[in-house]
Write a protein that holds these residues in place. Sequence first.
Motif, PDB file in Angstrom:
ATOM      1  N   LEU A 155       1.049  -0.936  -0.108  1.00  0.00           N
ATOM      2  CA  LEU A 155      -0.424  -0.178  -0.249  1.00  0.00           C
ATOM      3  C   LEU A 155       0.707   1.469   0.113  1.00  0.00           C
ATOM      4  CD1 LEU A 155      -3.282   0.972   0.348  1.00  0.00           C
ATOM      5  CD2 LEU A 155      -2.995   1.165   2.501  1.00  0.00           C
ATOM      6  N   ASP A 156       0.799   2.241  -0.662  1.00  0.00           N
ATOM      7  CA  ASP A 156       1.588   3.289  -0.901  1.00  0.00           C
ATOM      8  C   ASP A 156       0.720   4.098   0.311  1.00  0.00           C
ATOM      9  OD1 ASP A 156       2.699   5.791  -1.841  1.00  0.00           O
ATOM     10  OD2 ASP A 156       2.592   5.092  -4.168  1.00  0.00           O
ATOM     11  N   LEU A 157       1.414   4.941   0.634  1.00  0.00           N
ATOM     12  CA  LEU A 157       1.613   5.563   1.906  1.00  0.00           C
ATOM     13  C   LEU A 157       2.004   6.842   1.969  1.00  0.00           C
ATOM     14  CD1 LEU A 157       2.096   3.631   5.311  1.00  0.00           C
ATOM     15  CD2 LEU A 157       0.565   3.970   3.967  1.00  0.00           C
ATOM     16  N   ARG A 158       2.487   7.537   0.536  1.00  0.00           N
ATOM     17  CA  ARG A 158       3.151   8.597  -0.229  1.00  0.00           C
ATOM     18  C   ARG A 158       2.141  10.116   0.272  1.00  0.00           C
ATOM     19  NH1 ARG A 158       6.556   6.855  -4.932  1.00  0.00           N
ATOM     20  NH2 ARG A 158       4.233   5.836  -5.300  1.00  0.00           N
ATOM     21  N   PRO A 159       1.130   9.636  -0.141  1.00  0.00           N
ATOM     22  CA  PRO A 159       0.166  10.921  -0.046  1.00  0.00           C
ATOM     23  C   PRO A 159      -0.244  11.165   1.504  1.00  0.00           C
ATOM     24  CG  PRO A 159      -1.125   9.392  -1.832  1.00  0.00           C
ATOM     25  CD  PRO A 159      -0.092   9.272  -0.969  1.00  0.00           C
ATOM     26  N   LEU A 160      -0.466   9.459   2.399  1.00  0.00           N
ATOM     27  CA  LEU A 160      -0.836  10.307   3.482  1.00  0.00           C
ATOM     28  C   LEU A 160       0.416  10.267   4.690  1.00  0.00           C
ATOM     29  CD1 LEU A 160      -2.874   9.203   5.453  1.00  0.00           C
ATOM     30  CD2 LEU A 160      -1.447   7.429   6.367  1.00  0.00           C
ATOM     31  N   ILE A 161       2.217  10.412   4.096  1.00  0.00           N
ATOM     32  CA  ILE A 161       3.221  11.218   5.220  1.00  0.00           C
ATOM     33  C   ILE A 161       2.652  12.207   3.608  1.00  0.00           C
ATOM     34  CG2 ILE A 161       5.436  10.577   4.738  1.00  0.00           C
ATOM     35  CD1 ILE A 161       4.854   7.028   4.513  1.00  0.00           C
ATOM     36  N   ALA A 162       2.911  12.761   2.941  1.00  0.00           N
ATOM     37  CA  ALA A 162       2.834  13.924   2.666  1.00  0.00           C
ATOM     38  C   ALA A 162       2.295  15.035   3.447  1.00  0.00           C
ATOM     39  CB  ALA A 162       3.060  14.046   1.113  1.00  0.00           C
ATOM     40  N   GLY A 163       1.153  14.642   3.788  1.00  0.00           N
ATOM     41  CA  GLY A 163      -0.576  15.114   4.247  1.00  0.00           C
ATOM     42  C   GLY A 163      -1.508  15.339   3.534  1.00  0.00           C
ATOM     43  N   ASP A 164      -1.017  15.152   2.143  1.00  0.00           N
ATOM     44  CA  ASP A 164      -2.448  15.091   1.024  1.00  0.00           C
ATOM     45  C   ASP A 164      -3.411  14.840   1.735  1.00  0.00           C
ATOM     46  OD1 ASP A 164      -0.105  15.926  -0.360  1.00  0.00           O
ATOM     47  OD2 ASP A 164       0.426  14.875  -1.273  1.00  0.00           O
ATOM     48  N   ILE A 165      -3.399  13.367   2.586  1.00  0.00           N
ATOM     49  CA  ILE A 165      -4.729  13.235   2.747  1.00  0.00           C
ATOM     50  C   ILE A 165      -4.239  12.675   4.430  1.00  0.00           C
ATOM     51  CG2 ILE A 165      -6.331  12.490   0.353  1.00  0.00           C
ATOM     52  CD1 ILE A 165      -4.770   9.722   1.049  1.00  0.00           C
ATOM     53  N   LYS A 166      -5.968  12.510   5.215  1.00  0.00           N
ATOM     54  CA  LYS A 166      -5.626  12.269   6.007  1.00  0.00           C
ATOM     55  C   LYS A 166      -5.368  11.098   6.349  1.00  0.00           C
ATOM     56  CE  LYS A 166      -5.760  16.215   9.419  1.00  0.00           C
ATOM     57  NZ  LYS A 166      -5.282  16.904   8.480  1.00  0.00           N
ATOM     58  N   GLU A 167      -6.438  10.679   5.741  1.00  0.00           N
ATOM     59  CA  GLU A 167      -6.469   8.766   6.188  1.00  0.00           C
ATOM     60  C   GLU A 167      -7.130   8.319   4.954  1.00  0.00           C
ATOM     61  OE1 GLU A 167      -9.922   8.680   8.795  1.00  0.00           O
ATOM     62  OE2 GLU A 167     -10.903   8.136   7.576  1.00  0.00           O
ATOM     63  N   GLN A 168      -6.518   7.269   5.196  1.00  0.00           N
ATOM     64  CA  GLN A 168      -6.381   5.822   3.580  1.00  0.00           C
ATOM     65  C   GLN A 168      -7.195   4.357   3.748  1.00  0.00           C
ATOM     66  OE1 GLN A 168      -4.735   6.319   0.072  1.00  0.00           O
ATOM     67  NE2 GLN A 168      -6.910   5.274   0.198  1.00  0.00           N
ATOM     68  N   HIS A 169      -8.705   4.755   3.292  1.00  0.00           N
ATOM     69  CA  HIS A 169      -9.168   2.893   3.547  1.00  0.00           C
ATOM     70  C   HIS A 169      -8.452   2.185   2.642  1.00  0.00           C
ATOM     71  CE1 HIS A 169     -12.210   4.155   6.502  1.00  0.00           C
ATOM     72  NE2 HIS A 169     -11.536   5.973   6.153  1.00  0.00           N
ATOM     73  N   PHE A 170      -8.549   0.524   3.167  1.00  0.00           N
ATOM     74  CA  PHE A 170      -8.317  -0.137   2.271  1.00  0.00           C
ATOM     75  C   PHE A 170      -9.259  -1.262   2.416  1.00  0.00           C
ATOM     76  CE2 PHE A 170      -5.902  -2.406   5.567  1.00  0.00           C
ATOM     77  CZ  PHE A 170      -5.344  -1.288   6.365  1.00  0.00           C
ATOM     78  N   ILE A 171      -8.944  -2.038   1.378  1.00  0.00           N
ATOM     79  CA  ILE A 171      -8.956  -3.429   1.387  1.00  0.00           C
ATOM     80  C   ILE A 171      -8.173  -4.125   1.109  1.00  0.00           C
ATOM     81  CG2 ILE A 171     -10.532  -4.942   1.095  1.00  0.00           C
ATOM     82  CD1 ILE A 171     -13.238  -3.530   0.825  1.00  0.00           C
ATOM     83  N   CYS A 172      -7.327  -4.535   1.463  1.00  0.00           N
ATOM     84  CA  CYS A 172      -6.252  -6.228   0.991  1.00  0.00           C
ATOM     85  C   CYS A 172      -6.887  -6.898   0.824  1.00  0.00           C
ATOM     86  CB  CYS A 172      -4.990  -5.068   2.606  1.00  0.00           C
ATOM     87  SG  CYS A 172      -3.875  -7.138   1.310  1.00  0.00           S
ATOM     88  N   PRO A 173      -7.204  -8.088  -0.370  1.00  0.00           N
ATOM     89  CA  PRO A 173      -7.705  -9.425  -0.206  1.00  0.00           C
ATOM     90  C   PRO A 173      -6.521 -10.465  -1.134  1.00  0.00           C
ATOM     91  CG  PRO A 173      -7.970  -7.635  -2.369  1.00  0.00           C
ATOM     92  CD  PRO A 173      -7.419  -7.102  -1.171  1.00  0.00           C
ATOM     93  N   PHE A 174      -7.453 -10.968  -0.900  1.00  0.00           N
ATOM     94  CA  PHE A 174      -6.255 -11.959  -1.636  1.00  0.00           C
ATOM     95  C   PHE A 174      -4.902 -12.896  -0.758  1.00  0.00           C
ATOM     96  CE2 PHE A 174      -7.769  -9.719  -5.054  1.00  0.00           C
ATOM     97  CZ  PHE A 174      -9.198 -10.203  -5.330  1.00  0.00           C
ATOM     98  N   ILE A 175      -5.311 -13.045   0.022  1.00  0.00           N
ATOM     99  CA  ILE A 175      -4.063 -13.237   0.748  1.00  0.00           C
ATOM    100  C   ILE A 175      -3.960 -14.492   1.381  1.00  0.00           C
ATOM    101  CG2 ILE A 175      -2.438 -12.282   3.447  1.00  0.00           C
ATOM    102  CD1 ILE A 175      -4.557 -10.385   3.662  1.00  0.00           C
ATOM    103  N   HIS A 176      -3.157 -15.124   0.931  1.00  0.00           N
ATOM    104  CA  HIS A 176      -2.882 -16.228   0.990  1.00  0.00           C
ATOM    105  C   HIS A 176      -2.355 -16.871   2.352  1.00  0.00           C
ATOM    106  CE1 HIS A 176      -3.135 -20.475  -0.560  1.00  0.00           C
ATOM    107  NE2 HIS A 176      -1.740 -20.685   0.012  1.00  0.00           N
ATOM    108  N   PHE A 177      -2.684 -18.076   3.027  1.00  0.00           N
ATOM    109  CA  PHE A 177      -3.130 -18.240   4.350  1.00  0.00           C
ATOM    110  C   PHE A 177      -2.511 -19.930   4.514  1.00  0.00           C
ATOM    111  CE2 PHE A 177      -4.240 -19.069   9.010  1.00  0.00           C
ATOM    112  CZ  PHE A 177      -3.187 -18.955   9.459  1.00  0.00           C
ATOM    113  N   LYS A 178      -1.493 -20.235   4.474  1.00  0.00           N
ATOM    114  CA  LYS A 178      -0.819 -21.442   4.507  1.00  0.00           C
ATOM    115  C   LYS A 178      -1.175 -21.965   6.135  1.00  0.00           C
ATOM    116  CE  LYS A 178       1.179 -25.484   2.598  1.00  0.00           C
ATOM    117  NZ  LYS A 178       1.454 -26.040   4.307  1.00  0.00           N
ATOM    118  N   PRO A 179      -1.444 -22.564   6.891  1.00  0.00           N
ATOM    119  CA  PRO A 179      -1.450 -22.597   8.306  1.00  0.00           C
ATOM    120  C   PRO A 179       0.008 -23.626   9.302  1.00  0.00           C
ATOM    121  CG  PRO A 179      -3.443 -23.406   8.405  1.00  0.00           C
ATOM    122  CD  PRO A 179      -3.276 -23.109   6.643  1.00  0.00           C
TER     123      PRO A 179
END
Length: 184
Positions: free
Chosen positions: A16-40
């Motif tokens: 996830l690109d945090l540059r706009p957030l760190i630069a202060g252009d935006i105050k919050e970044q919502h996200f959905i991070c799907p497709f994380i493969h979990f092999k227990p």
Amino acid sequence: MALQNDKINLFDNGKLDLRPLIAGDIKEQHFICPFIHFKPDSHLSDIEPTQDVQMEGKITNTAGYIKLEAVVSLHYRTSCARCAEPLERTLEVPVEKDIALRSQLQDDDTDDYIVIDTPMIDLEPIAIEELYLGMPMRDLCSDDCRGLCPKCGKNLNEGTCSCPEREPDPRLAILSKWSDKNKQ
Ligand SMILES: [Zn+2]
Ligand SMILES: [Zn+2]
């Protein structure tokens, strides 16, 4: 669904690109991070994911303090630890972490932070770690599951079996022999 696609498109190579957030252009970044493969790991051999893991939440910048707040969810199949009945469960683990760029850290005390070297954050390892921490010790079909009869294997939730109610504890049997001997 358009919104969801926008959120997914924020990811570049899974990060996830945090540059706009760190630069202060935006105050919050919502996200959905799907497709994380979990092999227990092998110690969770009874956990069989039925879908990829999803992590959903936001990263905020409050006067330079960057914070991740999200929920990691896993759908899985398993079986009751007492009666072995198959179960389907959803695990939802809330996550709250402070994030710091390594270049902005004042000292070596990095324990409280997720430290990132570039303004890109890989959420997958965070999601996986939180899942392991949040995994229940065992799953039960219900809190008052009566389990299986240790003698005949009958599922005692479905009725009683004809085995004797209670076997004498072998340790007690030894003890009573011992005390009998001492009486003689
Ligand atoms: Zn059960
Ligand atoms: Zn029985």
